[in-house]
Scaffold this motif. Sequence first.
Motif, PDB file in Angstrom:
ATOM      1  N   GLU A   1      -7.530  10.506  -2.087  1.00 29.75           N
ATOM      2  CA  GLU A   1      -8.969  10.706  -1.909  1.00 29.75           C
ATOM      3  C   GLU A   1      -9.413  12.066  -2.444  1.00 29.75           C
ATOM      4  O   GLU A   1     -10.405  12.183  -3.163  1.00 29.75           O
ATOM      5  CB  GLU A   1      -9.320  10.588  -0.427  1.00 29.75           C
ATOM      6  CG  GLU A   1     -10.776  10.897  -0.103  1.00 29.75           C
ATOM      7  CD  GLU A   1     -11.021  11.005   1.388  1.00 29.75           C
ATOM      8  OE1 GLU A   1     -12.032  11.596   1.777  1.00 29.75           O
ATOM      9  OE2 GLU A   1     -10.176  10.506   2.166  1.00 29.75           O
TER      10      GLU A   1
ATOM     11  N   LEU B   1       0.991   4.083  -2.897  1.00 25.40           N
ATOM     12  CA  LEU B   1       0.666   5.479  -2.635  1.00 25.40           C
ATOM     13  C   LEU B   1       1.822   6.404  -2.995  1.00 25.40           C
ATOM     14  O   LEU B   1       1.623   7.481  -3.564  1.00 25.40           O
ATOM     15  CB  LEU B   1       0.281   5.652  -1.162  1.00 25.40           C
ATOM     16  CG  LEU B   1      -1.038   4.987  -0.737  1.00 25.40           C
ATOM     17  CD1 LEU B   1      -1.177   5.032   0.780  1.00 25.40           C
ATOM     18  CD2 LEU B   1      -2.223   5.657  -1.411  1.00 25.40           C
TER      19      LEU B   1
ATOM     20  N   LYS C   1       0.835  -1.204   0.000  1.00 27.97           N
ATOM     21  CA  LYS C   1       0.000   0.000   0.000  1.00 27.97           C
ATOM     22  C   LYS C   1       0.868   1.253   0.000  1.00 27.97           C
ATOM     23  O   LYS C   1       0.601   2.214  -0.724  1.00 27.97           O
ATOM     24  CB  LYS C   1      -0.922  -0.001   1.221  1.00 27.97           C
ATOM     25  CG  LYS C   1      -2.165  -0.858   1.053  1.00 27.97           C
ATOM     26  CD  LYS C   1      -3.129  -0.641   2.201  1.00 27.97           C
ATOM     27  CE  LYS C   1      -4.425  -1.417   1.953  1.00 27.97           C
ATOM     28  NZ  LYS C   1      -5.411  -1.208   3.041  1.00 27.97           N
TER      29      LYS C   1
ATOM     30  N   SER D   1      -2.927   8.752   1.532  1.00 29.59           N
ATOM     31  CA  SER D   1      -4.277   8.269   1.252  1.00 29.59           C
ATOM     32  C   SER D   1      -5.247   9.428   1.108  1.00 29.59           C
ATOM     33  O   SER D   1      -6.123   9.426   0.235  1.00 29.59           O
ATOM     34  CB  SER D   1      -4.748   7.332   2.368  1.00 29.59           C
ATOM     35  OG  SER D   1      -3.933   6.185   2.450  1.00 29.59           O
TER      36      SER D   1
END
Length: 582
Positions: free
Chosen positions: A494, A423, A419, A490
Motif C-alpha cells: 500500500e 505478497l 495472497k 499488505s
Amino acid sequence: MDSRLGFSDSNEISNSSGICCVATNGETHSTHELPAPGVAALSRLSENLGSIFETQEFDFFSDAKMVLEDGREVPVHRCILSARSAFFKNVFSSSAAKERCGKFELKELAKDHGVGFDAVVAVLGYLYSGRVKSLPKGLCVCVDDDCSHFGCRPAVDFMVQVLYASYIFQISELVALYQRHLLDILDRVAPDDILVVLSVANICDKMCERLLVRCIELMVKSDVDVITLDKALPQNIVKRIMDKRLELGLDRPESISFPEKHVKRIHRALDSDDVELVRMLLKEGHTNLDDAHALHYAVAYCDAKTTTELLDLGLADVNHKNSRGYTVLHVAAMRKEPKIIVSLLTKGAQPSDLTLDGRKALQISKRLTKAVDYYKSTDEGSSKDRLCIEILEQAERREPLLGEASLSLAMAGDDLRMKMLYLENRVGLAKLLFPIEAKVVMDIAQVDGTSELPLADLCSSNSTKRSTVDLNEAPFKIKEEHLIRMRALSRTVELGKRFFPRCSEVLNKIMDADDLSQLACMGNDTPEERLVKRRRYTELQEVLSKAFDEDKEEFDRSTMSSSSSSTSIGVARPNGKLAMKN
C-alpha cells in the motif's frame, strides 16, 4: 561555476612564497605586450604541475593516497604537497605515515567537519597548480529551478568544506579567499545554513575572525531558537548570541535560559529513545507534546524508530507549527530522512503547508540537494536526498490510488495461501529492483519484526514437510503471527503504491505474468516440468531486464527535461534472481 556565487574564471591570490596564482580557463595575455620571462616561466610551471594532478596517468606516478570518508582514494605526490604545505610535510615525515606506506585517512586529519570529494579535489588542485579554477557545473546549484543559487545550501556546503580543508592543510591564502566569498553571500544565506558557516568559522578561530563576527551578528537577529543553537554550536558561541539578544532587547530574560525544566526532561527522554518515559512525563500534566514541540524535536534529532513510536502515541498534532512557523514536515525535509517523511505523511502531515517565508517542505528539500547528486546519484546519501524530493512530489500530486495492487492479487480473492504467496513474491521482487524504496516502506510497515511463513508451506498443499498450518483447508486456524506478517506485507504494498507509483506499476506488470506464481514452486515437479519452468523463468528474466532498461532510460530523459517530474530511483541493475524452490 555560476558567477553569482562570487567566483569568476580568473582569481588572483598570493601564497606564502610570493607567487602570483591566477585561475583561468585559458591564457588571456594581452596581444599588445608579452609577459615578462619570469611570469611566463611561473605560468608554465603552474600548468605543468597542474597537469600532473589532472592526467589519467596520475595514479601511476603517485606515491601516497588520501582516503576519503566515503572510502574513495585520491592519489597524491608527497614531495609536491610537502613543498606546498607545512602541514603535509609534517604528515609525511611522521613515523605513522611511514608505517602506512603513504596511505592516510582524511577523517584523521580533519576531525571536526566533513570534507567531500569535490572540496578535496579543489584544494589539492590549488596546491599543485596554484590556481583556483571555476567549479564543475551543478556542484553549487540546488534542484529548485526558482532558486537564484546565490547562497543555497550546496554552494554554502562546498565553500565551507574548502575553507575548513584549507585551514587544516595550513593554506592561509585559500582560507582568506573563501572567507571573502562567504562574506559576499552571507546576507542571502538561510539562517539554518549560516549555522554551518558559523560552526566552521569558530573552528578556524583567528583566521576567520571577520566571518565569525558577521555570522554571530546575523544569528542574533534571526529567529533561530536556543535549542537549535545549542545542538549546532559550542556553548561559548551560544552564550554570546543569547547575551547579545538580551542586550538588544530581542529576547525576554526568561527565554535566554534553556526550555523550562519539564520540557527539557521530555527532550532528554527522546535523546535516550525512551518514548515510554515521555508518556509518563506527560501524565504529570505540566505540558503536552505540542507545547513542548516534542515531535519537532524528535524529527530533528532522534532516529526514525523513536519518531514513529512518538507518532503512534497519537497525542501530537502532526501539523502543529513551532515558534519559527515550521511544521514537523518542514523539519523532516531539512533532516532529509525518507522514512520519517513517509511516516509523517501517513499520519496526515500536509505537504501544502507553508513556512512564514512561504516555503513548502518540497522546496526546502530541493534547496538542500545538489543538482549534480540529484541527476547522477550513486551513493546512499545522495539517493536518500533524491528520494525525499520524490516522496514529497508524489504527496503533493495525488492521493493514494484505490483498488487492488494488481490483477494477480485481485484474482487471489479470499485464498489466504495465494495472497500470502503473492505478497511475499512482490515484496521480495521490490527489494531486488528498488532496494532503497523497499527499505523505506518495509521499515514503516515493520515487516522485519514479523514471522515469515516457510516457502514450502506456501507452494505445496501436499507437502509432507508442511507445518501445522494449512492455508487452504483450515484458513481460520492460521497463526496470529502469520496474519501479522500478511498485514505488514499488505501495508508495504500500500505504501509503495502511494509514494512510489512508477515502481509499483513496474511490479504490477511483472507480477501479473500468468505463470509467475507457479515458477516459484518446483518441489514436486517432474524433470520435464522443471525444464519447461526453467525455460519460462529465463524468458521472464529477459523481460524483466528489458523493462528495467526502459524504465531507467525514461527516468534519465525525464529528469533531464524537468526536475519536478515524478520518477523512480535509478538504481543499479539487479543481479539477483526471482526465488525458485527446488
